[in-house]
Design a protein around this motif. Structure first.
Motif, PDB file in Angstrom:
ATOM      1  N   ILE A 184       0.860  -1.180   0.000  1.00  0.00           N
ATOM      2  CA  ILE A 184       0.000   0.000   0.000  1.00  0.00           C
ATOM      3  C   ILE A 184       0.898   1.233   0.000  1.00  0.00           C
ATOM      4  O   ILE A 184       2.100   1.134   0.277  1.00  0.00           O
ATOM      5  CB  ILE A 184      -0.960   0.020   1.203  1.00  0.00           C
ATOM      6  N   LYS A 185       0.339   2.360  -0.334  1.00  0.00           N
ATOM      7  CA  LYS A 185       1.127   3.589  -0.417  1.00  0.00           C
ATOM      8  C   LYS A 185       1.652   3.993   0.951  1.00  0.00           C
ATOM      9  O   LYS A 185       0.910   3.960   1.941  1.00  0.00           O
ATOM     10  CB  LYS A 185       0.283   4.719  -1.011  1.00  0.00           C
ATOM     11  N   GLY A 186       2.928   4.371   1.002  1.00  0.00           N
ATOM     12  CA  GLY A 186       3.532   4.823   2.240  1.00  0.00           C
ATOM     13  C   GLY A 186       3.303   6.303   2.472  1.00  0.00           C
ATOM     14  O   GLY A 186       2.830   7.029   1.581  1.00  0.00           O
ATOM     15  N   PRO A 187       3.657   6.811   3.654  1.00  0.00           N
ATOM     16  CA  PRO A 187       3.415   8.222   3.989  1.00  0.00           C
ATOM     17  C   PRO A 187       4.098   9.201   3.038  1.00  0.00           C
ATOM     18  O   PRO A 187       3.573  10.298   2.813  1.00  0.00           O
ATOM     19  CB  PRO A 187       3.974   8.341   5.405  1.00  0.00           C
ATOM     20  N   GLU A 188       5.254   8.812   2.491  1.00  0.00           N
ATOM     21  CA  GLU A 188       5.978   9.717   1.572  1.00  0.00           C
ATOM     22  C   GLU A 188       5.831   9.277   0.117  1.00  0.00           C
ATOM     23  O   GLU A 188       6.653   9.659  -0.730  1.00  0.00           O
ATOM     24  CB  GLU A 188       7.465   9.790   1.953  1.00  0.00           C
ATOM     25  N   LEU A 232      13.304  14.808   6.204  1.00  0.00           N
ATOM     26  CA  LEU A 232      12.319  13.997   6.914  1.00  0.00           C
ATOM     27  C   LEU A 232      12.802  13.753   8.337  1.00  0.00           C
ATOM     28  O   LEU A 232      13.880  13.202   8.552  1.00  0.00           O
ATOM     29  CB  LEU A 232      12.107  12.657   6.203  1.00  0.00           C
ATOM     30  N   LEU A 233      12.015  14.213   9.291  1.00  0.00           N
ATOM     31  CA  LEU A 233      12.336  13.925  10.680  1.00  0.00           C
ATOM     32  C   LEU A 233      12.120  12.440  10.949  1.00  0.00           C
ATOM     33  O   LEU A 233      11.337  11.777  10.279  1.00  0.00           O
ATOM     34  CB  LEU A 233      11.444  14.758  11.604  1.00  0.00           C
ATOM     35  N   SER A 234      12.843  11.900  11.904  1.00  0.00           N
ATOM     36  CA  SER A 234      12.647  10.499  12.268  1.00  0.00           C
ATOM     37  C   SER A 234      11.179  10.267  12.606  1.00  0.00           C
ATOM     38  O   SER A 234      10.590  10.992  13.405  1.00  0.00           O
ATOM     39  CB  SER A 234      13.528  10.127  13.461  1.00  0.00           C
ATOM     40  N   GLY A 262      14.451   7.551   9.355  1.00  0.00           N
ATOM     41  CA  GLY A 262      14.505   8.870   8.747  1.00  0.00           C
ATOM     42  C   GLY A 262      14.527   8.876   7.240  1.00  0.00           C
ATOM     43  O   GLY A 262      14.770   9.920   6.626  1.00  0.00           O
ATOM     44  N   TYR A 263      14.263   7.737   6.606  1.00  0.00           N
ATOM     45  CA  TYR A 263      14.215   7.666   5.152  1.00  0.00           C
ATOM     46  C   TYR A 263      12.771   7.736   4.661  1.00  0.00           C
ATOM     47  O   TYR A 263      11.850   7.275   5.351  1.00  0.00           O
ATOM     48  CB  TYR A 263      14.830   6.357   4.654  1.00  0.00           C
TER      49      TYR A 263
END
Length: 293
Positions: A184-188, A232-234, A262-263
């Motif tokens: 499924i689509k990730g947050p980023e 991107l913050l952790s 953090g990726y």
């Protein structure tokens, strides 16, 4: 007791995992292939979170000091009992003095051995799973070693027959026939251009040799890079999260994954897909497609 004659390549105690402690920085851990864990315990008609042995690539040789009943699921490591071949996916009565031997995996990567009544190691944070990186849980927080005596429940089987299940055989893969995994689509996900997403979903990735219970590293000719240049913050991660580091080669987090990262997170595997990936060997190939839970 269960005596370890040969430990195998990596044999650990695992169950469903250590849930509800991610906010404390504690990984979930647990069996990499949760479906194989489920069926191993169902075959013995016991709770499906009962602790089992997870064997990786090359299985152990075990001597039983007590009678019990066992079930073996997952990858096929050509198990034998006192030198005689035994079937996967069935219940097996074992006597004191019997020796169970598992060899190298002929299919899949991980095999599960369940024992009637389970493995009697202490629970830590609600689980008996081994976290090797942190060094706790399971049997002394580590993989089994030669000479270990593992406490198991004594059980005299009075089963009139055996219980069996039918399971799909594990797939092997090649460049031409990679194993296809739903995500499924990730947050980023939206950080990546549409063209990059198309390339990602049509690329065949090879599982590298430095993959482990914490994460699977993948490689291909494609180097992914987010179009949106933003720090991107952790942020929280869970097993199945697909991260894209600066190398552009994805990392799929597995059961022993850290709790933050953090990726950019381009996608997340479904639970079934994590189980499938856990049986893919280094050198084999996978592809991804958009699916649903």
């Amino acid at each position: 007791m269960l005596e370890v004659i040969k430990p195998g390549l990596l044999t650990t105690v695992q169950d469903k995992g250590r849930w509800n402690h991610l906010h404390e920085g504690v990984p979930i851990s647990g069996a990499m292939d949760q479906e194989a864990l489920f069926w191993a315990n169902r075959l013995l008609t016991q709770p499906t979170d009962t602790a089992v042995l997870e064997c990786t690539m090359i299985g152990p040789t075990l001597c039983f000091h007590t009678p019990t009943e066992i079930a073996i699921t997952g990858g096929d490591m050509a198990p034998t009992l006192n030198g005689q071949a035994v079937e996967l996916n069935r219940s097996i009565a074992v006597k004191a003095g019997d020796t169970l031997s598992l060899g190298g995996a002929r299919s899949g990567l991980r095999t599960y051995i369940a024992f009637k009544g389970g493995i009697l190691v202490p629970e830590i944070l609600g689980s008996r799973s081994t976290n090797i990186i942190a060094g706790f849980g399971g049997f002394e927080g580590r993989a089994l070693q030669k000479g270990d005596l593992i406490p198991i429940q004594s059980y005299c089987s009075n089963t009139q027959g055996v219980r069996k299940i039918m399971m799909d055989s594990l797939e092997s893969s090649s460049v031409d026939t990679p194993i296809c995994l739903p995500i499924i689509k990730g947050p980023e996900y939206r950080w990546f251009a549409e063209e990059a997403i198309v390339d990602f979903l049509k690329t065949t990735y090879q599982v590298t040799a430095d993959s482990n219970r914490m994460g699977y590293r993948l490689k291909s000719q494609l180097a992914l890079a987010p179009t949106l240049k933003k720090e991107l913050l952790s942020s929280g991660v869970v097993p199945g999260t697909i991260q894209v580091p600066s190398s552009g080669q994805p990392i799929v987090l597995m059961r022993d994954a850290q709790t933050t990262g953090g990726y950019p997170r381009i996608g997340v595997l479904t639970e079934k897909a994590i189980n499938q990936l856990s049986q893919v060997r280094p050198g084999e190939f996978v592809r991804f497609y958009l699916g649903t839970f």
